[in-house]
Design an enzyme around this catalytic site. Sequence first.
Site, short mmCIF file in Angstrom:
data_model
loop_
_atom_site.label_atom_id
_atom_site.label_comp_id
_atom_site.label_asym_id
_atom_site.label_seq_id
_atom_site.Cartn_x
_atom_site.Cartn_y
_atom_site.Cartn_z
CD GLU A 115 -2.94 -1.22 2.23
OE1 GLU A 115 -4.14 -1.25 1.91
OE2 GLU A 115 -2.55 -1.24 3.41
CB CYS A 142 2.91 7.45 3.57
SG CYS A 142 3.23 6.21 4.82
CB CYS A 183 6.44 -5.38 8.90
SG CYS A 183 7.70 -4.62 9.95
CB CYS A 228 4.82 -3.31 16.46
SG CYS A 228 6.55 -2.85 16.27
CB CYS A 268 1.82 -2.13 13.63
SG CYS A 268 2.11 -1.70 11.90
N GLY A 281 6.30 -2.13 6.28
CA GLY A 281 7.66 -2.63 6.35
C GLY A 281 8.60 -1.81 7.20
CD GLU A 282 12.57 -0.79 10.55
OE1 GLU A 282 11.57 -0.37 11.15
OE2 GLU A 282 13.57 -0.08 10.35
CB SER A 302 9.50 6.01 10.02
OG SER A 302 8.95 5.72 11.29
CB SER A 351 8.17 3.57 15.77
OG SER A 351 7.95 4.04 14.46
CG LEU A 352 10.55 6.15 22.22
CD1 LEU A 352 11.89 5.52 21.92
CD2 LEU A 352 10.76 7.54 22.84
CG HIS A 353 5.16 3.25 19.79
ND1 HIS A 353 4.46 4.32 19.29
CD2 HIS A 353 5.60 2.56 18.69
CE1 HIS A 353 4.44 4.26 17.97
NE2 HIS A 353 5.14 3.21 17.59
CG ASN A 371 -4.91 5.57 13.59
OD1 ASN A 371 -5.79 6.39 13.83
ND2 ASN A 371 -3.71 5.94 13.15
CB CYS A 389 0.00 5.88 11.82
SG CYS A 389 0.55 7.49 11.33
N1 SAH Z 1 8.61 0.10 10.54
C1 SAH Z 1 8.80 1.51 10.53
C2 SAH Z 1 8.00 2.21 9.45
C3 SAH Z 1 6.50 2.17 9.71
S1 SAH Z 1 5.99 3.75 10.18
C4 SAH Z 1 8.52 2.08 11.89
O1 SAH Z 1 8.02 1.34 12.74
O2 SAH Z 1 8.84 3.23 12.15
C5 SAH Z 1 4.39 3.48 10.77
C6 SAH Z 1 4.19 4.24 12.07
O3 SAH Z 1 2.86 4.02 12.57
C7 SAH Z 1 5.13 3.77 13.15
O4 SAH Z 1 5.49 4.84 13.95
C8 SAH Z 1 4.25 2.81 13.91
O5 SAH Z 1 4.72 2.52 15.18
C9 SAH Z 1 2.95 3.54 13.90
N2 SAH Z 1 1.80 2.70 14.17
C10 SAH Z 1 1.72 1.37 14.02
N3 SAH Z 1 0.50 0.94 14.36
C11 SAH Z 1 -0.21 2.02 14.73
C12 SAH Z 1 -1.54 2.22 15.15
N4 SAH Z 1 -2.39 1.20 15.25
N5 SAH Z 1 -1.95 3.47 15.43
C13 SAH Z 1 -1.09 4.52 15.31
N6 SAH Z 1 0.18 4.39 14.90
C14 SAH Z 1 0.62 3.16 14.60
#
Ligand code: SAH
Length: 369
Positions: free
Chosen positions: A103, A116, A123, A127, A130, A171-172, A201, A224-226, A300, A343
């Site tokens: 996508e 994007c 991937c 996570c 995601c 993907g990463e 990212s 992507s810290l979280h 999301n 995202c």
């Molecule tokens: N693999 C890379 C590139 C993907 S970026 C990375 O993780 O950075 C996609 C972004 O959306 C990342 O910051 C990811 O953590 C975030 N993301 C994943 N699932 C999500 C969700 N359900 N709601 C909001 N953000 C999300």
Amino acid sequence: MSNPPKDLSPSRYDPDRGELDDLIAKVGQSMGISVPAYRIDQLWQGLYRDLLSPEDITTLPKNLRVPLAEHLPAALTEDTRSVGDGGGTVKWLWRLTDDALIETVLMHYNKRSTVCVSSQAGCAMACGFCATGQMGFERHLSTGEIVEQVIRAQLEAGDRRVSNVVFMGMGEPLANYDRTWDAVERLHGDLGLSARHLTISTVGLVPGIRRLATERLPVNLAVSLHAADDALRDELVPINRRYPLAELADACQEHIAKTGRRLSFEWALIHDVNDRPEDARRLASYARPLGAHVNLIPLNPTPGWPTRGSSPARVRQFADEVSFHGGNATIRQTRGTEINAACGQLRADRNNATNPVAVSAPEVRHVSR
Ligand code: SAH
């Protein structure tokens, strides 16, 4: 993660200029003619300036166009196109030549458009929150498959210039480092995009971040810290067990020192999981020494994750708490939620586009220090 075969070049945007030059010579040879040197410029301009298929590059003679088109196919076939945000967001589900699905999302803003792009089909980073992580890893994308996503987005955008590219799709990117970096160089050198408008990212692959710091082009880094404590991050972002927060901070520091680019952190706010005042405080003390900007994204919805995103009020409280502790945070405007283009919602499955989840977009707020 296995590397794809070396001959993975399904797109007309895979060969570099030298390889295209060789191809023209080969095609000429097979026709028993010698091709003048300027044909490569015409082919190059057709592909990268005019964004044309070889059969439509009318500066080239027809007897060259037909065989060139055969050797230089498009990698992306549109499977589904969805439009959201009153036309402001377009999401494509592309079918690749081996039937893998990926996508791409195009977002229009006032003065610019951002695309994007995906760097892998699926991937491997797993996570749980995601949608792409939930589907697992399928394969790396080639350089051309990444570049072609930008080309298709620019064709859609027409007069509006796609000036920004974020590697935040499926993907990463740093797990597919070489092809991602080749794509960055192609976007910069051949499509003329500024490195400052390209953002990679990552989930936090420390060796990849260190390598990125040595590159000639300074692109933006988003991590992507979280979570800002290892116990929670180990759960939310499993790669943290291999590259824990202290190592990640060192690698980020190196990237900042060598490139001078600003670092940003992504933080998806999950109700009662990482949206508590102590989470905000930890985040602020992790981000502050790095001068990192924090993008807060209310989680999301995705099919495989039960916990909901934080409420708008909780998101605002969290942002205030981060800035109270000296952090620098912005609430990211959610785009494309109703077409599952937001995202973490990218998942190569056609039902996605026809199964809307109604979530209203929160307003963007800038939280100053
Ligand atoms: N693999 C890379 C590139 C993907 S970026 C990375 O993780 O950075 C996609 C972004 O959306 C990342 O910051 C990811 O953590 C975030 N993301 C994943 N699932 C999500 C969700 N359900 N709601 C909001 N953000 C999300």
